[in-house]
Motif scaffolding. Structure first.
Motif, short mmCIF file in Angstrom:
data_model
loop_
_atom_site.label_atom_id
_atom_site.label_comp_id
_atom_site.label_asym_id
_atom_site.label_seq_id
_atom_site.Cartn_x
_atom_site.Cartn_y
_atom_site.Cartn_z
N THR A 102 0.96 -1.15 -0.14
CA THR A 102 -0.14 -0.12 -0.07
C THR A 102 0.87 1.07 -0.03
O THR A 102 1.37 1.69 1.05
CB THR A 102 -1.07 -0.05 1.36
OG1 THR A 102 -1.46 -1.23 0.94
CG2 THR A 102 -2.10 1.32 1.20
N THR A 103 1.03 1.93 -0.93
CA THR A 103 1.69 3.08 -1.50
C THR A 103 1.10 4.05 -2.22
O THR A 103 -0.01 3.84 -2.85
CB THR A 103 2.97 2.76 -1.83
OG1 THR A 103 2.78 2.46 -3.45
CG2 THR A 103 4.00 1.75 -1.23
N ALA A 107 -1.93 3.60 -5.58
CA ALA A 107 -3.11 4.28 -5.75
C ALA A 107 -2.85 5.05 -6.99
O ALA A 107 -4.00 4.98 -7.78
CB ALA A 107 -3.21 5.15 -4.50
N THR A 122 -6.86 -5.53 -8.99
CA THR A 122 -5.84 -5.33 -7.91
C THR A 122 -5.62 -6.41 -6.95
O THR A 122 -6.82 -7.21 -6.50
CB THR A 122 -6.22 -3.86 -7.03
OG1 THR A 122 -6.43 -2.74 -7.80
CG2 THR A 122 -5.47 -3.81 -6.13
N PRO A 245 -5.44 -3.78 2.87
CA PRO A 245 -4.47 -3.21 1.78
C PRO A 245 -5.51 -2.76 0.61
O PRO A 245 -6.83 -3.29 0.61
CB PRO A 245 -3.78 -4.35 1.40
CG PRO A 245 -4.50 -5.90 1.77
CD PRO A 245 -5.17 -5.04 3.17
N LEU A 246 -4.82 -2.25 -0.53
CA LEU A 246 -5.96 -1.82 -1.59
C LEU A 246 -6.43 -3.02 -2.39
O LEU A 246 -7.14 -2.83 -3.47
CB LEU A 246 -5.22 -0.92 -2.46
CG LEU A 246 -4.57 0.54 -1.73
CD1 LEU A 246 -4.13 1.28 -2.76
CD2 LEU A 246 -5.51 1.17 -0.84
N GLY A 251 -10.27 -1.73 1.77
CA GLY A 251 -9.27 -0.80 1.70
C GLY A 251 -9.14 -0.05 0.83
O GLY A 251 -8.88 1.23 1.00
N LEU A 252 -9.60 -0.31 -0.63
CA LEU A 252 -9.68 0.56 -1.71
C LEU A 252 -10.60 1.72 -1.52
O LEU A 252 -10.50 2.75 -1.68
CB LEU A 252 -10.13 -0.12 -2.98
CG LEU A 252 -10.15 0.64 -4.06
CD1 LEU A 252 -8.93 1.29 -4.60
CD2 LEU A 252 -10.64 -0.26 -5.30
N LEU A 268 -1.13 6.30 3.97
CA LEU A 268 -0.94 4.80 3.18
C LEU A 268 0.45 4.33 3.85
O LEU A 268 1.26 4.64 3.69
CB LEU A 268 -0.69 5.00 1.61
CG LEU A 268 -2.07 5.71 1.11
CD1 LEU A 268 -1.83 5.57 -0.50
CD2 LEU A 268 -3.25 4.97 1.41
N GLU A 270 2.66 0.67 4.48
CA GLU A 270 3.12 -0.62 3.79
C GLU A 270 2.89 -1.64 4.96
O GLU A 270 2.58 -2.74 4.54
CB GLU A 270 4.50 -0.40 3.29
CG GLU A 270 4.81 0.51 2.12
CD GLU A 270 5.98 0.25 1.50
OE1 GLU A 270 6.46 -0.77 1.61
OE2 GLU A 270 6.42 1.49 1.05
#
Length: 538
Positions: A102-103, A107, A122, A245-246, A251-252, A268, A270
């Motif tokens: 996740t960074t 995104a 994703t 996480p995304l 998370g998204l 965000l 990691e």
């Protein structure tokens, strides 16, 4: 329901939607849900938000102290979109797999895929080669943008025809290097239809075979304009953070879609386990937190709780939130956790409650724009107070990618989530249990048969059965009952070897936390495994 003319040149996603007769009913009763026929969610979340709030507001923060403004994000997103379409040959409708921790760059890649009119797939940075290969095959993925630190398993997946472009590394073809050389001009978002597929999110069913859930551009905005706008009610100065996480829609939504729709920002991380979240909340002034009940329980036992003073909103989903956890969190922090239930099939949360409307031990009521009821196996509503299957409908519905399980999830126009619920006479919904064999551990859905299959690949394993055991911290833990081949010793050494074997094939959170070695598994006279006897034993 008739679809608008598609902007996709690659029509795979629309061609593989379920037949119209298998769709759930959709509700667009709220005025804000009546979207125009042409709609690009990347443009709405980024460009339109800049139109409302200006380019100078913060949008993404990192644990290292980096800060991106909306204007800086748009410049990077547009450059990546130029690279996608001009250098990499991505056309509207192509599936682009996104993989990495996740960074802000992950995104930005997602937003660039949206603006380019492609379809984002994703996945988790933890997922292994075998899992990645299956998802790429199901979604017919041709392109991948992958964090350079997460390349190994994707390369090992050996997906035919997959073009992998890494980012954040030192290769000449690194995406970020290509983006630096891309035209500085704004990238005009593709005029996608509101009902063009924007993303394919994968979830695992009880069989372990992943299901691709297809969501439209309007769906991305609908979850922000219902749960986020009507229940969470974020403010432009909010700082979001969370553990999912995304690669998960939880998370998204909580870390990208909701804050950007409100003009707010996200931290965000990691590494976003409770040990990392707790100090980050105080250090970065986090005001809106998304995580699972397990994390709230862990943080309650941490002496650093005073660092939570910046919080004003806490959201819990992914598993049932016990009333005791809710009350202890309120006593410790003065904050009422917003409980909710969502599903990958429906993108995000559809039953919840906030503030004085919260009732501990209850999930809540249907989010504005959604309807819910409890039905029996035949789809007939049951009386209040009696358990049954949760059925919901709203502006987003389940559309599996070429999967016969569409007929199981959608019945009579309603989405059946696979959860057993009770509706109280006052309209509140109370969670009872999962209606299938899914193990829910720390907010993660784990299919027992998938873990069993991974165990059976080990030469020392003759038989395996995997179930969930109730656990006070995680909700459930994965327990493997194993019959070893003759001569293999039972003990910690064998258990450790089996753990490593599963980790080599599956995401680590799916690994059994305990092994029980038996002489034989309980079976019917016809050879069918009797899991209920193992559960009774537990």
């Amino acid at each position: 329901m008739e679809l608008s003319p598609s902007a996709h040149l690659d029509t795979f996603a629309r061609d593989h939607l379920p037949p119209a007769g298998q769709w759930p009913g959709l509700l667009f009763d709220l005025p804000e849900l009546r979207y125009p026929d042409r709609l690009n969610c990347g443009h709405e979340l980024l460009d339109r938000t800049i139109d409302r709030f200006g380019p100078g507001r913060p949008v993404f923060r990192t644990g290292c102290g980096d800060l991106w403004t909306y204007g800086e994000l748009r410049d990077r997103v547009d450059r990546i979109a130029h690279v996608l379409t001009s250098r990499l040959g991505v056309v509207p409708g192509n599936r682009v797999l996104l993989r990495g921790p996740t960074t802000p760059w992950l995104a930005a890649c997602w937003l660039a895929v949206m603006k380019a009119g492609a379809v984002a797939v994703t996945v988790l940075a933890q997922q292994r080669a075998r899992e990645l290969a299956t998802m790429c095959r199901i979604a017919s993925v041709g392109h991948a943008l992958c964090d350079a630190r997460s390349l190994d398993d994707l390369v090992a997946a050996d997906v035919p025809g997959l073009r992998i472009t890494s980012y954040g590394g030192d290769s000449p073809g690194d995406l970020l290097r290509l983006a630096q050389d891309a035209p500085p001009e704004p990238y005009p978002a593709v005029a996608t239809a509101a009902d063009d597929v924007a993303l394919i999110a994968f979830t695992s069913g009880t069989t372990g075979r992943p299901k691709g859930c297809m969501h439209f551009h309007r769906d991305v905005l609908a979850v922000a304009d219902t749960f986020s706008a009507r229940v969470l009610r974020p403010e432009p100065d909010d700082v979001f953070a969370g553990s999912p996480p995304l690669g998960f829609t939880f998370g998204l939504g909580g870390l990208v879609i909701f804050p950007m729709r409100a003009g707010a920002s996200s931290l965000l991380l990691e590494q976003a386990g409770p040990a990392h979240l707790l100090p980050a909340i105080g250090e970065h002034g986090v005001s809106v937190l998304f995580t699972a009940p397990t994390a709230y329980r862990v943080m309650l036992n941490d002496p650093r709780a005073p660092e939570l003073g910046s919080l004003r909103r806490c959201v819990s989903a992914g598993e049932n939130l016990p009333a005791a956890t809710w009350r202890e969190w309120l006593e410790r922090t003065g904050l009422r956790i917003i409980n909710g239930i969502g599903a990958t099939e429906l993108l995000h949360i559809f039953i919840s409650a906030a503030d004085e409307s919260i009732r501990p031990g209850r999930t809540g009521v249907p989010v504005p724009g959604w309807q819910a009821r409890v039905v029996d196996r035949g789809g007939v509503p049951v009386p209040d107070g009696e358990p049954g299957l949760l059925a919901v409908r709203g502006p987003v519905g389940c559309r599996y990618l070429t999967d016969r399980r569409q007929l199981e999830y959608v019945r009579d126009g309603w989405n059946l989530t696979g959860d057993t619920y009770v509706r109280d006479p006052d309209g509140y919904f109370r969670y009872v249990a999962r209606a299938d064999d899914m193990i829910v551990s720390a907010g993660y859905n784990i299919a027992g048969p998938e873990v069993e299959e991974a165990l059976m690949h080990h030469p020392d394993v003759a038989e395996a059965a995997v179930i969930g055991r109730e656990d006070g911290l995680r909700g459930q833990i994965v327990v493997a009952y194993v019959v070893l081949r003759e001569g293999v010793p039972r003990g910690d050494g064998t258990a450790a070897a089996l753990t490593e074997a599963v980790k080599a094939r599956l995401t680590p959170y799916k690994c059994p936390r305990e092994f029980v070695f038996l002489d034989a598994l309980p079976r019917t006279p016809t050879g069918k495994l009797q899991r209920f006897l193992l559960r009774t034993r537990e």
